[in-house]
Design an enzyme around this catalytic site. Structure first.
Site, PDB file in Angstrom:
ATOM      1  N   ARG A  54       0.850  -4.901   6.271  1.00 34.76           N
ATOM      2  CA  ARG A  54       0.312  -5.072   7.415  1.00 34.76           C
ATOM      3  C   ARG A  54      -1.216  -4.834   7.501  1.00 34.76           C
ATOM      4  NH1 ARG A  54       4.621  -1.507  10.361  1.00 34.76           N
ATOM      5  NH2 ARG A  54       3.796  -0.600   8.946  1.00 34.76           N
ATOM      6  N   HIS A  81      21.970   7.619  -8.603  1.00 32.97           N
ATOM      7  CA  HIS A  81      21.708   7.865 -10.165  1.00 32.97           C
ATOM      8  C   HIS A  81      22.583   8.498 -10.720  1.00 32.97           C
ATOM      9  CE1 HIS A  81      17.951   6.597  -8.549  1.00 32.97           C
ATOM     10  NE2 HIS A  81      17.464   7.674  -8.027  1.00 32.97           N
ATOM     11  N   SER A 129       0.860  -1.051   0.055  1.00 35.30           N
ATOM     12  CA  SER A 129       0.070  -0.119  -0.156  1.00 35.30           C
ATOM     13  C   SER A 129       0.874   1.229  -0.006  1.00 35.30           C
ATOM     14  CB  SER A 129      -0.891  -0.081   1.151  1.00 35.30           C
ATOM     15  OG  SER A 129      -0.506  -0.526   2.408  1.00 35.30           O
ATOM     16  N   TYR A 167      21.149  15.459 -28.904  1.00 37.18           N
ATOM     17  CA  TYR A 167      21.474  16.362 -29.806  1.00 37.18           C
ATOM     18  C   TYR A 167      23.046  16.834 -29.711  1.00 37.18           C
ATOM     19  CZ  TYR A 167      20.091  19.844 -26.264  1.00 37.18           C
ATOM     20  OH  TYR A 167      19.723  20.592 -24.895  1.00 37.18           O
ATOM     21  N   GLN A 217      15.226  13.126 -19.687  1.00 41.24           N
ATOM     22  CA  GLN A 217      14.036  13.427 -19.253  1.00 41.24           C
ATOM     23  C   GLN A 217      13.783  14.916 -18.986  1.00 41.24           C
ATOM     24  OE1 GLN A 217      13.565  10.808 -15.852  1.00 41.24           O
ATOM     25  NE2 GLN A 217      13.559  12.555 -14.578  1.00 41.24           N
ATOM     26  N   TYR A 234      17.336   4.672 -12.425  1.00 37.12           N
ATOM     27  CA  TYR A 234      17.921   5.589 -13.586  1.00 37.12           C
ATOM     28  C   TYR A 234      18.379   4.384 -14.494  1.00 37.12           C
ATOM     29  CZ  TYR A 234      16.557  10.090 -12.578  1.00 37.12           C
ATOM     30  OH  TYR A 234      15.831  11.382 -12.470  1.00 37.12           O
ATOM     31  N   ASP A 241       3.808   4.157  -1.502  1.00 37.91           N
ATOM     32  CA  ASP A 241       3.848   5.195  -2.600  1.00 37.91           C
ATOM     33  C   ASP A 241       4.326   4.300  -3.744  1.00 37.91           C
ATOM     34  OD1 ASP A 241       2.547   7.697  -2.607  1.00 37.91           O
ATOM     35  OD2 ASP A 241       4.770   8.500  -2.817  1.00 37.91           O
TER      36      ASP A 241
HETATM   37  C1  BG6 Z   1      14.278   8.849  -6.384  1.00 36.83           C
HETATM   38  C2  BG6 Z   1      14.567   9.961  -5.343  1.00 36.83           C
HETATM   39  O1  BG6 Z   1      15.364   7.987  -6.273  1.00 36.83           O
HETATM   40  O2  BG6 Z   1      14.513   9.630  -7.453  1.00 36.83           O
HETATM   41  C3  BG6 Z   1      13.564  10.958  -5.507  1.00 36.83           C
HETATM   42  O3  BG6 Z   1      14.501   9.210  -4.090  1.00 36.83           O
HETATM   43  C4  BG6 Z   1      13.676  11.721  -6.719  1.00 36.83           C
HETATM   44  O4  BG6 Z   1      13.902  12.018  -4.497  1.00 36.83           O
HETATM   45  C5  BG6 Z   1      13.349  10.394  -7.648  1.00 36.83           C
HETATM   46  O5  BG6 Z   1      12.287  12.370  -6.888  1.00 36.83           O
HETATM   47  C6  BG6 Z   1      13.375  10.884  -9.206  1.00 36.83           C
HETATM   48  O6  BG6 Z   1      13.139   9.880 -10.051  1.00 36.83           O
HETATM   49  P1  BG6 Z   1      12.504  10.346 -11.559  1.00 36.83           P
HETATM   50  O7  BG6 Z   1      12.488   9.199 -12.208  1.00 36.83           O
HETATM   51  O8  BG6 Z   1      11.204  11.051 -11.212  1.00 36.83           O
HETATM   52  O9  BG6 Z   1      13.493  11.097 -12.199  1.00 36.83           O
END
Ligand code: BG6
Length: 494
Positions: A46, A241, A14, A384, A378, A180, A16
């Site tokens: 839980r 990342h 449940s 480019y 993104q 990433y 996020d």
């Molecule tokens: C997560 C971080 O690993 O990556 C976040 O904990 C961040 O703080 C997120 O917002 C960004 O991921 P994306 O895919 O939305 O660029």
């Protein structure tokens, strides 16, 4: 063989992450016919919930790609019928034994393959791993566990976590996610470099002046302050990342595309890097800002953040790789929340053309005469290359233009979410995009000393207004290494 089954248990169903990423990604894989014939998905958490309630919760998170609207509802119904709920504690072997029993019923004697996705806070990681491993492992197939960061908060705690994990799992059962690595343009990085003659020979100190890895978000911590304050932007974005992108960018040519060959090269390049020192880093924290009658909060206004917190929400850093290929080339990183835009990109600035015949046509701004390759991860994916060309006409005026691979224009397909790629790889046992424990150790070695220093010396972050371009300290840091941030220039990118 096709009579084997795959069960995916989302532990922390449940939460996020499960709602935003995991269930939607599983559905997308189902829709694309990528999941095995006999698959079942379980939510584990839980709270008490019925299967119907779980399905209802999951159904709200599902969407179809724009180009795949046909049969969408029908597909969703079929998918939801394969989803079940199981309520239990994260540290109860008994509850996990009940999980095992239910799994066996569904597997119906087929070879049993089990994937556990741990989408739970780090303090209960080990308990859950222990229970899953001791009480709910597969008897005749594979058992794999996907774990998400944070993997500790420094070298020591990370090593302790790895040690505990390895009490219950072998390294090849552990799938450490860095999402990433599942992003389309990050995957394309190696293709771009290793399969293009016009890039591969240029990929060194001989032609590249500096490399920039930039991450920005146009929103603050918004409710995640409790987690964030314990980690800060360096651990949240840079140590994982951005460093992963750097490793892929800078590694030597791997022997093959096999996971171990690639990961060996990544570890090698990480181990050739200099650990960061305090003077290589600039930190910032966003403060409140009012614009157009709207007041945007400061980081410390977040109720879940302790008042007076010095945790950085922005950082810039200069890194160096002490090997023959990259000696002296600055790799600059910049990551921040509550900035003016949302973007992730890699910028490669090339050296000057020696003895450029056209130098005087550029006027005084010689910097503009160098080529720059931009990989925009993104949003609005693009690659480019900035080149110099003549403005058409009778005079001799030079101009900068982009050779542009703009994904939306080139490919009408929607790009899959990173979690789709990663979940599929975990199911297929492909480890290329997951972090091996020695990689993780090497990554922490680079950042641990400076993180300790920042905390012990209570370094005050430079405050920047919510929605701004971040602290000016980032410019001074770059300037010390003769670098100008590419994202702040005039970038004609279409
Ligand atoms: C997560 C971080 O690993 O990556 C976040 O904990 C961040 O703080 C997120 O917002 C960004 O991921 P994306 O895919 O939305 O660029």
């Amino acid at each position: 063989e096709n009579e084997s089954s795959v069960s995916i248990t989302v532990v922390g169903a449940s939460g996020d992450l499960a709602k935003k990423k995991i269930f939607p990604a599983l559905f997308a894989l189902y829709y694309e016919d990528c999941l095995p014939k006999h698959f079942t998905i379980y939510g584990y958490a839980r709270s008490k919930m019925t299967d119907a309630e779980l399905r209802n919760m999951v159904s709200k998170t599902l969407t179809c790609r724009i180009d795949k609207r046909e049969n969408c509802n029908e597909k969703m119904d079929q998918f939801l019928k394969r989803c079940f709920y199981h309520s239990g504690q994260y540290d109860s072997q008994e509850n996990f034994a009940a999980r095992d029993k239910k799994l066996k019923e569904h597997e119906g004697g087929r070879t049993s393959n089990r994937l556990f996705y741990l989408s739970i806070p780090p303090n209960i990681f080990i308990d859950a791993v222990k229970c899953a491993s001791l009480s709910a492992s597969s008897g005749n197939g594979w058992t794999r566990v996907i774990v998400e960061k944070p993997f500790g908060r420094d070298s020591e705690s990370s090593a302790a976590l790895t040690k505990s994990l390895k009490q219950y799992l072998t390294e090849d059962q552990i799938f450490r996610i860095d999402h990433y690595l599942g992003k389309e343009l990050v995957e394309n990085l190696s293709v771009l470099r290793f399969s293009n003659l016009i890039f591969e020979p240029l990929w060194s100190r001989q032609y590249i002046r500096n490399v920039q890895l930039i991450f920005s978000e146009d929103f603050g911590t918004e409710g995640r302050g409790g987690y964030f304050d314990h980690y800060g932007i360096i651990r949240d974005i840079m140590q994982n990342h951005l460093l992963q992108i750097l490793a892929l960018f800078a590694m030597e040519t791997p022997v093959s595309l096999d996971a171990e060959d690639i990961r060996n090269e990544k570890v090698k390049v990480l181990r050739s890097m200099r650990p960061l020192r305090l003077e290589d880093v600039v930190i910032g924290q966003y403060k409140s800002h009012t614009r157009g009658g709207v007041t945007y909060p400061a980081y410390v206004d977040d109720k879940t953040v302790p008042s007076g917190s010095l945790t950085p929400t922005f950082a810039a850093a200069a890194l160096f790789i002490d090997n023959a290929r990259w000696d002296g080339v600055p790799f600059l990183m910049k990551a921040g929340k509550a900035l003016h835009n949302k973007r992730a990109e890699i910028r490669v600035q090339f050296r000057h053309v020696p003895g450029n015949l056209y130098n005087r046509n550029f006027g005084t701004d010689l910097d503009r005469a160098t080529n720059e390759l931009v990989i925009r991860v993104q949003p609005d994916e693009a690659i480019y290359l900035k080149i110099n060309n003549k403005v058409p006409g009778l005079g001799m005026k030079l101009d900068r233009s982009n050779l542009n691979l703009h994904y939306a224009a080139r490919y009408s397909k929607e790009i899959p979410d990173a979690y789709e790629r990663l979940l599929l790889d975990a199911i297929e046992g492909e480890r290329r995009l997951f972090i091996r424990s020695d990689e993780l150790d090497a990554a922490w070695s680079l950042f641990t000393p400076v993180l300790k220093d920042l905390e012990e010396k209570k370094i005050i972050p430079e405050y920047y207004p919510y929605g701004s371009r971040g602290p000016v300290g980032a410019h001074y840091l770059a300037a010390r290494h003769n670098v100008r941030w590419g994202d702040l220039g005039t970038d004609v990118d279409h």
